[in-house]
Design an enzyme around this catalytic site. Structure first.
Site, PDB file in Angstrom:
ATOM      1  N   ASP A   1     -12.185   0.087 -24.445  1.00  0.00           N
ATOM      2  CA  ASP A   1     -12.722   0.114 -23.092  1.00  0.00           C
ATOM      3  C   ASP A   1     -12.371   1.413 -22.384  1.00  0.00           C
ATOM      4  O   ASP A   1     -11.595   2.201 -22.854  1.00  0.00           O
ATOM      5  CB  ASP A   1     -12.142  -1.041 -22.267  1.00  0.00           C
ATOM      6  CG  ASP A   1     -12.692  -2.379 -22.707  1.00  0.00           C
ATOM      7  OD1 ASP A   1     -13.599  -2.374 -23.545  1.00  0.00           O
ATOM      8  OD2 ASP A   1     -12.201  -3.401 -22.219  1.00  0.00           O
TER       9      ASP A   1
ATOM     10  N   ARG B   1      -4.291  -8.330 -20.334  1.00  0.00           N
ATOM     11  CA  ARG B   1      -5.381  -8.072 -21.285  1.00  0.00           C
ATOM     12  C   ARG B   1      -4.968  -7.079 -22.377  1.00  0.00           C
ATOM     13  O   ARG B   1      -5.629  -6.976 -23.406  1.00  0.00           O
ATOM     14  CB  ARG B   1      -6.648  -7.587 -20.554  1.00  0.00           C
ATOM     15  CG  ARG B   1      -6.491  -6.252 -19.880  1.00  0.00           C
ATOM     16  CD  ARG B   1      -7.737  -5.884 -19.105  1.00  0.00           C
ATOM     17  NE  ARG B   1      -8.869  -5.552 -19.974  1.00  0.00           N
ATOM     18  CZ  ARG B   1      -8.979  -4.406 -20.643  1.00  0.00           C
ATOM     19  NH1 ARG B   1      -8.026  -3.487 -20.573  1.00  0.00           N
ATOM     20  NH2 ARG B   1     -10.030  -4.165 -21.398  1.00  0.00           N
TER      21      ARG B   1
ATOM     22  N   GLU C   1       2.022  -8.008   8.567  1.00  0.00           N
ATOM     23  CA  GLU C   1       2.153  -6.562   8.726  1.00  0.00           C
ATOM     24  C   GLU C   1       3.215  -5.949   7.845  1.00  0.00           C
ATOM     25  O   GLU C   1       3.036  -4.883   7.281  1.00  0.00           O
ATOM     26  CB  GLU C   1       2.521  -6.243  10.185  1.00  0.00           C
ATOM     27  CG  GLU C   1       1.637  -6.888  11.218  1.00  0.00           C
ATOM     28  CD  GLU C   1       0.250  -6.280  11.233  1.00  0.00           C
ATOM     29  OE1 GLU C   1       0.168  -5.050  11.174  1.00  0.00           O
ATOM     30  OE2 GLU C   1      -0.725  -7.041  11.296  1.00  0.00           O
TER      31      GLU C   1
ATOM     32  N   PRO D   1       0.813  -1.214   0.000  1.00  0.00           N
ATOM     33  CA  PRO D   1       0.000   0.000   0.000  1.00  0.00           C
ATOM     34  C   PRO D   1       0.851   1.270   0.000  1.00  0.00           C
ATOM     35  O   PRO D   1       0.334   2.364  -0.192  1.00  0.00           O
ATOM     36  CB  PRO D   1      -0.832  -0.116   1.283  1.00  0.00           C
ATOM     37  CG  PRO D   1      -0.177  -1.160   2.105  1.00  0.00           C
ATOM     38  CD  PRO D   1       0.654  -2.014   1.221  1.00  0.00           C
TER      39      PRO D   1
HETATM   40  N1  ADE Z   1      -0.809  -5.089   0.152  1.00  0.00           N
HETATM   41  C1  ADE Z   1      -1.666  -4.666   1.091  1.00  0.00           C
HETATM   42  N2  ADE Z   1      -2.430  -3.675   0.638  1.00  0.00           N
HETATM   43  C2  ADE Z   1      -2.065  -3.442  -0.655  1.00  0.00           C
HETATM   44  C3  ADE Z   1      -2.474  -2.535  -1.662  1.00  0.00           C
HETATM   45  N3  ADE Z   1      -3.441  -1.647  -1.464  1.00  0.00           N
HETATM   46  N4  ADE Z   1      -1.867  -2.596  -2.848  1.00  0.00           N
HETATM   47  C4  ADE Z   1      -0.879  -3.488  -3.066  1.00  0.00           C
HETATM   48  N5  ADE Z   1      -0.438  -4.365  -2.160  1.00  0.00           N
HETATM   49  C5  ADE Z   1      -1.024  -4.351  -0.955  1.00  0.00           C
END
Ligand code: ADE
Length: 253
Positions: free
Chosen positions: A176, A161, A123, A95
């Site tokens: 698309d 794709r 984590e 993230p």
């Molecule tokens: N691992 C945990 N959350 C994630 C996300 N939003 N994007 C990519 N990998 C992740």
């Protein structure tokens, strides 16, 4: 020219999460056609203790576990040994990464290197892995998943794709949403009238120019109403801009 193809190697503690989706629909077909190659490598196979421990508590204390560096380095080195001399691009799904968008998906679909997708779980992942092995961190959105596996699938799907020959109709990938920065127009199929709801006249006309005009207008309208911020970067013609002015006036009326 050789056919474009994509090679992925996924380093994960949970290969089972990826197996189902890779064996369905377009990803399955891409693999069968030899356009997509995905190897799943289980990080746990590279642990050395009898409990196959892949994580440990964090230095400095605190909640949560951290993925240990040794098994990940070992898995990575095994992958390198099996692909001697091959260039690799290593992406950590996290993230904290840059958020994947259509432009990055297009670049990845043209990637000639072996793409290693490293999936964290729990984590965190020991920072030495990130520093030594990872070229890029990629997120699939501003929310937290339990691990990188679903994100890795999203990356594989979005890039695959776009490979010529993967989708039945080559053009459809570009028609698309997002191909030119706009959302897709609405679609209809038979019957022409369903429970009192009619298919727009323009689509029944058989007049190709009129159909294209309707579709462009509806694309612009959908983008204006649902994702107006996309209009700032979309590829727009003078005609599009006029249509947009018209649509804005209509929506304000
Ligand atoms: N691992 C945990 N959350 C994630 C996300 N939003 N994007 C990519 N990998 C992740």
């Amino acid at each position: 020219m050789n056919a474009r193809r994509l090679n992925f190697e996924v380093l994960t503690l949970f290969p089972g999460i990826l197996e189902g989706p890779l064996n369905e629909s377009i990803l399955k077909r891409g693999r069968e056609k030899g356009l997509l190659n995905v190897t799943l490598r289980n990080i746990r196979d590279y642990t050395e203790d009898k409990h196959k421990t892949a994580d440990d508590s964090p230095y400095g204390g605190g909640a949560g576990m951290v993925l240990k560096p040794e098994p990940i380095f070992k898995a990575f080195e095994a992958m390198k040994t099996e692909h001697p001399g091959e260039k690799v691009l290593t992406i950590l799904l996290s993230p904290q990464g840059r958020v994947l968008n259509q432009e990055r998906a297009e670049q990845l679909s043209e990637e000639q290197r072996l793409i290693v997708l490293l999936c964290g779980h729990y984590e965190a992942i020991d920072e030495r892995v990130v520093r030594a092995l990872v070229d890029e961190e990629l997120s699939i959105g501003n929310y937290v998943l339990t691990g990188g596996e679903l994100a890795a699938l999203v990356v594989i799907d979005a890039a695959t794709r776009l490979l010529p020959g993967v989708l039945g109709d080559e053009e459809s990938a570009y028609r698309d949403s997002f191909g030119d920065g706009l959302l897709d127009h609405p679609h209809y199929t038979r019957p022409a009238e369903f429970r009192g709801m009619k298919v727009p006249e323009a689509l029944l006309s058989g007049n190709h120019a009129e159909i294209e005009k309707w579709r462009r207008r509806e694309s612009l309208k959908a983008t204006l109403l649902k994702r107006p911020e996309l209009l700032e970067t979309a590829e727009l013609t003078g005609k599009d801009r006029k249509l947009l002015e018209e649509l804005k006036r209509e929506s304000e009326a």
